[in-house]
Structure formats: C-alpha cells, structure tokens
Write a protein that holds these residues in place. Structure first.
Motif, PDB file in Angstrom:
ATOM      1  N   LYS A   1      -3.583  -0.973  16.379  1.00  0.00           N
ATOM      2  CA  LYS A   1      -4.352  -0.203  15.138  1.00  0.00           C
ATOM      3  C   LYS A   1      -5.279   0.590  15.709  1.00  0.00           C
ATOM      4  O   LYS A   1      -5.896   1.594  15.254  1.00  0.00           O
TER       5      LYS A   1
ATOM      6  N   ASP B   1      11.338   3.281   4.066  1.00  0.00           N
ATOM      7  CA  ASP B   1      11.059   1.871   4.050  1.00  0.00           C
ATOM      8  C   ASP B   1      12.453   1.175   4.768  1.00  0.00           C
ATOM      9  O   ASP B   1      13.548   1.448   4.140  1.00  0.00           O
ATOM     10  N   HIS B   2      12.204   0.499   5.744  1.00  0.00           N
ATOM     11  CA  HIS B   2      13.226  -0.213   6.592  1.00  0.00           C
ATOM     12  C   HIS B   2      13.507  -1.674   5.921  1.00  0.00           C
ATOM     13  O   HIS B   2      14.343  -2.383   6.413  1.00  0.00           O
ATOM     14  N   GLY B   3      12.812  -2.168   4.847  1.00  0.00           N
ATOM     15  CA  GLY B   3      12.947  -3.187   4.230  1.00  0.00           C
ATOM     16  C   GLY B   3      12.560  -4.390   5.486  1.00  0.00           C
ATOM     17  O   GLY B   3      11.684  -4.142   6.249  1.00  0.00           O
TER      18      GLY B   3
ATOM     19  N   TYR C   1      -1.842  -6.603  17.074  1.00  0.00           N
ATOM     20  CA  TYR C   1      -1.912  -5.792  16.066  1.00  0.00           C
ATOM     21  C   TYR C   1      -3.066  -4.942  15.924  1.00  0.00           C
ATOM     22  O   TYR C   1      -3.360  -3.879  15.922  1.00  0.00           O
TER      23      TYR C   1
ATOM     24  N   SER D   1      14.382   2.895  10.212  1.00  0.00           N
ATOM     25  CA  SER D   1      13.013   2.215  10.890  1.00  0.00           C
ATOM     26  C   SER D   1      12.289   3.484  11.361  1.00  0.00           C
ATOM     27  O   SER D   1      12.743   4.386  12.196  1.00  0.00           O
ATOM     28  N   VAL D   2      11.011   3.181  11.704  1.00  0.00           N
ATOM     29  CA  VAL D   2       9.934   4.327  11.964  1.00  0.00           C
ATOM     30  C   VAL D   2      10.129   4.144  13.646  1.00  0.00           C
ATOM     31  O   VAL D   2       9.476   5.112  14.052  1.00  0.00           O
TER      32      VAL D   2
ATOM     33  N   ASN E   1       2.225   4.324   7.417  1.00  0.00           N
ATOM     34  CA  ASN E   1       1.874   3.398   6.807  1.00  0.00           C
ATOM     35  C   ASN E   1       2.876   2.057   7.045  1.00  0.00           C
ATOM     36  O   ASN E   1       2.032   0.796   7.096  1.00  0.00           O
TER      37      ASN E   1
ATOM     38  N   PRO F   1      -7.596  -0.012   5.271  1.00  0.00           N
ATOM     39  CA  PRO F   1      -7.436  -0.461   4.439  1.00  0.00           C
ATOM     40  C   PRO F   1      -7.993  -2.050   4.189  1.00  0.00           C
ATOM     41  O   PRO F   1      -7.465  -2.610   5.014  1.00  0.00           O
TER      42      PRO F   1
ATOM     43  N   THR G   1      -1.564  -7.838  -0.399  1.00  0.00           N
ATOM     44  CA  THR G   1      -0.103  -7.628  -0.475  1.00  0.00           C
ATOM     45  C   THR G   1       0.838  -8.707   0.460  1.00  0.00           C
ATOM     46  O   THR G   1       0.079  -9.618   0.804  1.00  0.00           O
ATOM     47  N   ARG G   2       2.018  -8.342   0.390  1.00  0.00           N
ATOM     48  CA  ARG G   2       2.776  -9.643   0.960  1.00  0.00           C
ATOM     49  C   ARG G   2       2.323  -9.892   2.494  1.00  0.00           C
ATOM     50  O   ARG G   2       2.584 -10.889   2.943  1.00  0.00           O
TER      51      ARG G   2
ATOM     52  N   ALA H   1      -6.391  -4.896   1.492  1.00  0.00           N
ATOM     53  CA  ALA H   1      -5.452  -5.080  -0.028  1.00  0.00           C
ATOM     54  C   ALA H   1      -4.638  -6.330   0.194  1.00  0.00           C
ATOM     55  O   ALA H   1      -4.402  -6.867   1.203  1.00  0.00           O
TER      56      ALA H   1
ATOM     57  N   LEU I   1       0.805  -1.290  -0.068  1.00  0.00           N
ATOM     58  CA  LEU I   1      -0.077  -0.015   0.102  1.00  0.00           C
ATOM     59  C   LEU I   1       0.784   1.248   0.017  1.00  0.00           C
ATOM     60  O   LEU I   1       0.641   2.320  -0.665  1.00  0.00           O
TER      61      LEU I   1
END
Ligand code: NAI
Length: 300
Positions: free
Chosen positions: A169, A38-40, A165, A73-74, A100, A195, A199-200, A197, A19
């Motif tokens: 959230k 993005d931290h990967g 989680y 990293s965030v 995100n 959202p 995604t991975r 979606a 996303l």
C-alpha cells in the motif's frame, strides 16, 4: 458546481463489491461510462468469476447508466490489455482509472510465508501498475487522465499482521509520487486514496457497530473529487465515516553538522533538533530535498 463525467469513460478495478462498487455506481450516476472490473474470488484472492462485476453492471444499467463488465484479474497482462481494448472498442476513450482491487493475507511477519507476501504485493502494486501502464499511452495521447491508487492507513502508519499489505500500500504512494510528475505535461493527475470502510475485507477486523458509520458510499465523494476536472495531483486523500483528511510525507528542517570530522556521536547528540518536526515540510519531488541540503550546507 456539480461534478459531472458526461462523455468520460472510467475503469474501476475490483468494482464487484465494497468500495469499488460504490465508486463505479457514483461515477455512472454522474454520467461516466464505466468499466466494472472484478475477478471475483474470496478476500484472500482464491477463486474467481465475473458474477460480481456482472451484477454491478446490471445495477448501473437499471439506474439508466452505461457500463460493461470485465472479469479479468488486475495482475493478468493479457486480461488487462484486453480490458483496455474492449473499453476503447466500446467507448473510444479512457479518462479515469480507479485502481481499487485488493486482497488480504494477514499474518504476523514471523508466521508469514513469502508466497503470501508476494501475492499481496502482486495484486495491490502490480495490479495497479499494469492497468495504469495499459491506459497511460491513451491518456497521454488524449492530453487528459485521472488516476487513483488505493493506499491504506496500514501502509502509511502500520498495522499488526499486515507487513505484506502495508508494504504494497505504501509502494503505491511511491508509484504515484513519480507518476504525477510524468503525467503533468499531459494533464494526467494521479492521486491516492486511504479509505476506511466496513466491507467484506474488513468485517472481521472491525466491531459490528462500525458497519453503520463506515459505509463505502461516504468514502466515494473523495474519489469523485480526485478524478474530477479540478482534481489535485500527488495527494493522499483519507476518507471514512464522513471524515475527509489529507496525509503527507514531510521532512524536518534538519540541521547542518559540517563535513570535516563529522561523527555519529554528533548526530546522536543533536537528534532532538534533527528530528524536530515543528518546521517540517513536504516536497513535490525528490530533487527538492537535495536542493535543501545544498542550500543549508553552503549557507553555513
Ligand atoms: P472488497 O474485498 O470488498 O473489494 C475488493 C474487490 O477487489 C473484490 O470485489 C475482489 O473480488 C476484487 N479483487 C481482488 N483481487 C482482484 C484481482 N486480482 N483482479 C480484479 N479484482 C480483484 O474490499 P474493499 O474494502 O472494498 O477494498 C477496496 C480497496 O480498498 C482495496 O484495495 C483495499 O485494500 C482498500 N482499503 C480498504 C479499506 C477498508 O477499510 N475497507 C482500508 C484501506 C484500504
């Protein structure tokens, strides 16, 4: 009216894939200068590299847009401060922050280690609080800001195996509820996205046929609206498969039972009426509930 972000600067966290990548590409397409953070790492948050962020920056540049990559990293205070400093050095302002980035450590609560709870809360909640804190003074000073936090139906309604989680959230909705009040006088609008979606992160939780319907790009228009000039504030926008909706926390009208000799049995006996949601209403701030209680108690 076309929504444009010319002259605006946006940071999107976790924008190396899924996303976040979709949000970053669309913001850039509409004229924003974008910081792709993005931290990967894997879905459970292990590992890390800036390769994913770099690749999205290349995509944006190839399409004629402007972007820089940030692999921190965030949850990293120094990394966040550094990201904001680099953004200010490169682009001179920060108008939009889309929080995100996220990970999963799913397990039933009985089997969940406290460490897996803490790390998920840290990435989602503190990983939104810290970047927001880092841009807040800049947005106040500018008299303009648009912030999105990414919530989830798991937090709003629950999902088996996601106590960590889900808690994180919905905490983001609590964060938004007060931040929207504190940002009001400086034209800072704060909203949440819930959202859906493919995604991975969700590919193992969804049937393969969901992939075609639940593409990230059909969620992104909600984010574009939430960070635009005419954005609402304090809204939870739900989006997926081309469907858009709004979620709200509402309270039943309730009932005054008196204070003299009040018993738990009275509450039990009147529960149906107390819990009758037919006249339920949302509030813009907590004090409105106290106001309603006073009014009902004095009127009776
Ligand atoms: P994703 O796994 O494709 O994207 C998350 C990105 O965040 C990854 O690129 C990852 O490297 C990055 N990330 C993880 N930890 C990070 C950190 N500490 N610092 C910086 N970057 C980090 O997953 P997806 O689905 O795109 O998720 C995006 C957001 O949407 C997440 O917050 C997720 O919880 C939320 N969400 C997704 C739903 C879905 O159906 N896909 C449903 C509800 C919420």
């Amino acid at each position: 009216m076309t929504i444009r972000f010319d002259g605006k600067v946006a940071i999107v966290t976790g924008a190396g894939g899924g996303l976040g990548r979709s949000h970053a590409l669309e913001l850039a397409k509409r004229g924003a200068k974008v910081v792709v953070n993005d931290h990967g790492g894997t879905v459970d948050g292990s590992g890390g590299s800036s390769a994913a962020a770099d690749a999205v920056v290349e995509e944006i540049k190839a399409a004629g847009g402007e972007a820089i990559a940030k692999g921190s990293s965030v949850t990293d205070d120094a990394g966040g401060a550094n990201m904001v400093q680099q953004t200010m050095d490169a682009f001179g302002r920060i108008d939009i922050l889309v929080n995100n980035a996220g990970i999963l450590r799913d397990k039933s609560f009985a089997k969940m280690e406290i460490g897996d709870f803490e790390v998920v809360v840290d990435v989602h909640l503190m990983g939104s609080v810290k970047p927001t804190k880092a841009v807040w003074a800049i947005m106040k000073e500018q008299g303009y800001g648009r912030i999105v936090v990414t919530s989830s139906s798991s937090g709003l309604y629950g999902n088996f195996g996601q106590t960590n989680y889900g808690a994180a959230k919905l905490a983001l909705v609590g964060f938004m509820n007060t931040l929207k009040l504190e940002g009001q006088k400086d034209n800072i609008k704060v909203n949440a996205l819930a959202p859906v979606a493919y995604t991975r992160m969700t590919e193992n939780l969804m049937p393969p046929e969901a992939e075609q319907m639940l593409t990230p790009d059909v969620v992104t228009p909600a984010v574009i609206h939430l960070v635009s000039e005419d954005a609402p504030t304090g809204t939870i926008a739900c989006a997926g498969a081309g469907v858009f909706a709004v979620a709200q926390i509402v309270e039943s009208q309730g009932m005054y039972l008196g204070r003299e000799g009040l018993t738990a049995e009275q509450v039990a006996e009147n529960w149906e009426k107390i819990a009758d949601m037919s006249n339920a209403k949302p509030f813009f701030m907590g004090g409105e509930q106290t106001g309603k209680f006073f009014e009902m108690a004095t009127k009776s």
